[in-house]
Design a protein around this motif. Sequence first.
Motif, PDB file in Angstrom:
ATOM      1  N   GLN A  73       0.826  -1.208   0.000  1.00  0.00           N
ATOM      2  CA  GLN A  73       0.000   0.000   0.000  1.00  0.00           C
ATOM      3  C   GLN A  73       0.863   1.262   0.000  1.00  0.00           C
ATOM      4  O   GLN A  73       0.500   2.272  -0.622  1.00  0.00           O
ATOM      5  N   LEU A  77       0.962   4.278  -2.719  1.00  0.00           N
ATOM      6  CA  LEU A  77       0.933   5.693  -2.333  1.00  0.00           C
ATOM      7  C   LEU A  77       2.055   6.484  -3.001  1.00  0.00           C
ATOM      8  O   LEU A  77       1.844   7.602  -3.475  1.00  0.00           O
ATOM      9  N   GLN A  81       1.683   9.602  -5.570  1.00  0.00           N
ATOM     10  CA  GLN A  81       2.312  10.909  -5.352  1.00  0.00           C
ATOM     11  C   GLN A  81       3.185  11.300  -6.541  1.00  0.00           C
ATOM     12  O   GLN A  81       3.171  12.451  -6.997  1.00  0.00           O
ATOM     13  N   GLU A 137      -1.856  18.279   1.747  1.00  0.00           N
ATOM     14  CA  GLU A 137      -1.968  16.878   2.176  1.00  0.00           C
ATOM     15  C   GLU A 137      -1.809  16.748   3.692  1.00  0.00           C
ATOM     16  O   GLU A 137      -2.489  15.935   4.325  1.00  0.00           O
ATOM     17  N   PHE A 163      -3.337   7.684   3.781  1.00  0.00           N
ATOM     18  CA  PHE A 163      -3.632   7.092   2.471  1.00  0.00           C
ATOM     19  C   PHE A 163      -4.652   7.927   1.718  1.00  0.00           C
ATOM     20  O   PHE A 163      -4.459   8.273   0.547  1.00  0.00           O
ATOM     21  N   HIS A 164      -5.748   8.287   2.381  1.00  0.00           N
ATOM     22  CA  HIS A 164      -6.828   9.002   1.698  1.00  0.00           C
ATOM     23  C   HIS A 164      -6.504  10.476   1.458  1.00  0.00           C
ATOM     24  O   HIS A 164      -7.038  11.076   0.525  1.00  0.00           O
ATOM     25  N   ILE A 166      -3.491  11.628   0.558  1.00  0.00           N
ATOM     26  CA  ILE A 166      -2.671  11.618  -0.660  1.00  0.00           C
ATOM     27  C   ILE A 166      -3.514  11.223  -1.863  1.00  0.00           C
ATOM     28  O   ILE A 166      -3.434  11.847  -2.929  1.00  0.00           O
ATOM     29  N   SER A 167      -4.345  10.211  -1.695  1.00  0.00           N
ATOM     30  CA  SER A 167      -5.197   9.741  -2.790  1.00  0.00           C
ATOM     31  C   SER A 167      -6.192  10.813  -3.230  1.00  0.00           C
ATOM     32  O   SER A 167      -6.420  11.011  -4.424  1.00  0.00           O
ATOM     33  N   THR A 176      -8.542   2.241   0.905  1.00  0.00           N
ATOM     34  CA  THR A 176      -8.202   0.994   1.595  1.00  0.00           C
ATOM     35  C   THR A 176      -9.451   0.194   1.924  1.00  0.00           C
ATOM     36  O   THR A 176      -9.350  -0.924   2.436  1.00  0.00           O
TER      37      THR A 176
END
Length: 441
Positions: A73, A77, A81, A137, A163-164, A166-167, A176
């Motif tokens: 994961q 990421l 990025q 971010e 995670f969210h 950056i996403s 996720t």
Amino acid sequence: MNEKNIIKRLDPPQFLLLIFLTFIFIGTLLLKLPLATTDHITVLNAFFTATSAMTVTGLIVVDTGTAFTLFGQIIILLLIQLGGLGIMTFAVFIFLMAGRKIGFKEHVLITQSLNQNSIGGVIILAKKLLAFSLIVETIVFTLLSIRWVPILGWKGGLFASLFHSISAFNNAGFSTWSDSLSRFIGDPIINIIITFSFILGGIGFTVIFDIWKKKTFGKFSLHTKLMVIGTIIINIISIIFVLSLEFDNPKTIGNLSLGDKIQASYFQALTPRTAGFNTLEIASLNDPTLFFIILLMFIGAGSASTGGGIKLTTFLALMLSVSSFIKKESEISIFQRAITDSTVVRSLAITVIGVTFVFIGIFILDITEDASFIMIVFEAVSAFGTVGLSMGLTGDLTSVGKVIIITIMVIGKVGPLTLAFSIANHKKVNVRYAREEILTG
């Protein structure tokens, strides 16, 4: 001819495409490592995931939260990025940290990467872009942590927030959770934070910096004015359309309270312009809603942003040129500024090339895939717009279908015009011919 000479012969679009594909290949190798997955995945599925992450699309053939370990994961990421901000943006940071001088060739590559018209000030723009992205971010990560840590605990809450954040900012749409953000359909905090993040990432960095520098609308560049007004209008229209078309649909928002209906419509109306998250089951949407979302996905976000599609200003340039032609105006103008003919021709070229690639993809997918036509069209346009929304076809794609979607995702990310420039044989013509009219329409 050795490898160095081959690389030197590449023009900027070709070189950027080569770098882009190289990082996808590296990502594929890393995702195939045993410590990256919880179970065996095929090379093609690893390649698909790496491409989807690098192109910040979000289409998945295996579940991100269960198929990949923490290491896997994190690799996803990093690819998000890199793909979202652009490889050359990070290259500027590395050059500066290493004390290396950035030469003319690097200036040209950065200009091409950031979709700018001139090389002047691109290094400053790249540095601002990186700083701005990390600041946004970090803010989004902090706000999401405040909401998710009490629910998921420190470890789960912090990683989900990272995670969210950056996403979302990179308009990637990766989550996720297998149901994306459906569990937060009625959560105003999550709805606002996530949409705030992907709107900032999708409106275009030149727009953000122009607004920051000039403050007042009258001083904005024409591009910024069109993006701001265009984004507001298209978002309002989208919310009204989704709310109206899905109001009585029991499979989506029909059984929700009025407040939740508005929240769900707001989120689902904004996400098709390349963000890719969903709080509603896409396959359950009515056909008119799906058709409208397909249009939004094809239009996409802003130029020099983390999003894909033909871009909003491309769409607006075409609409303004049509309006000007119907009104028999001598030039295309808005906000007391004239749009050049070259801009219109470029917009037309982007759109036609984009439609051509999508049409070819749909044609092949219709042959190889056992799915309804609207599912295939939705999947292909989602890949081209680097959106990541799906009606459920992605996981059931054949090997050929996966390769087609991978190709469309790459085209959507690098841009149809950039790809066309990469493969075209450029010839300088010194002859000018007499003009003659042809019959059209």
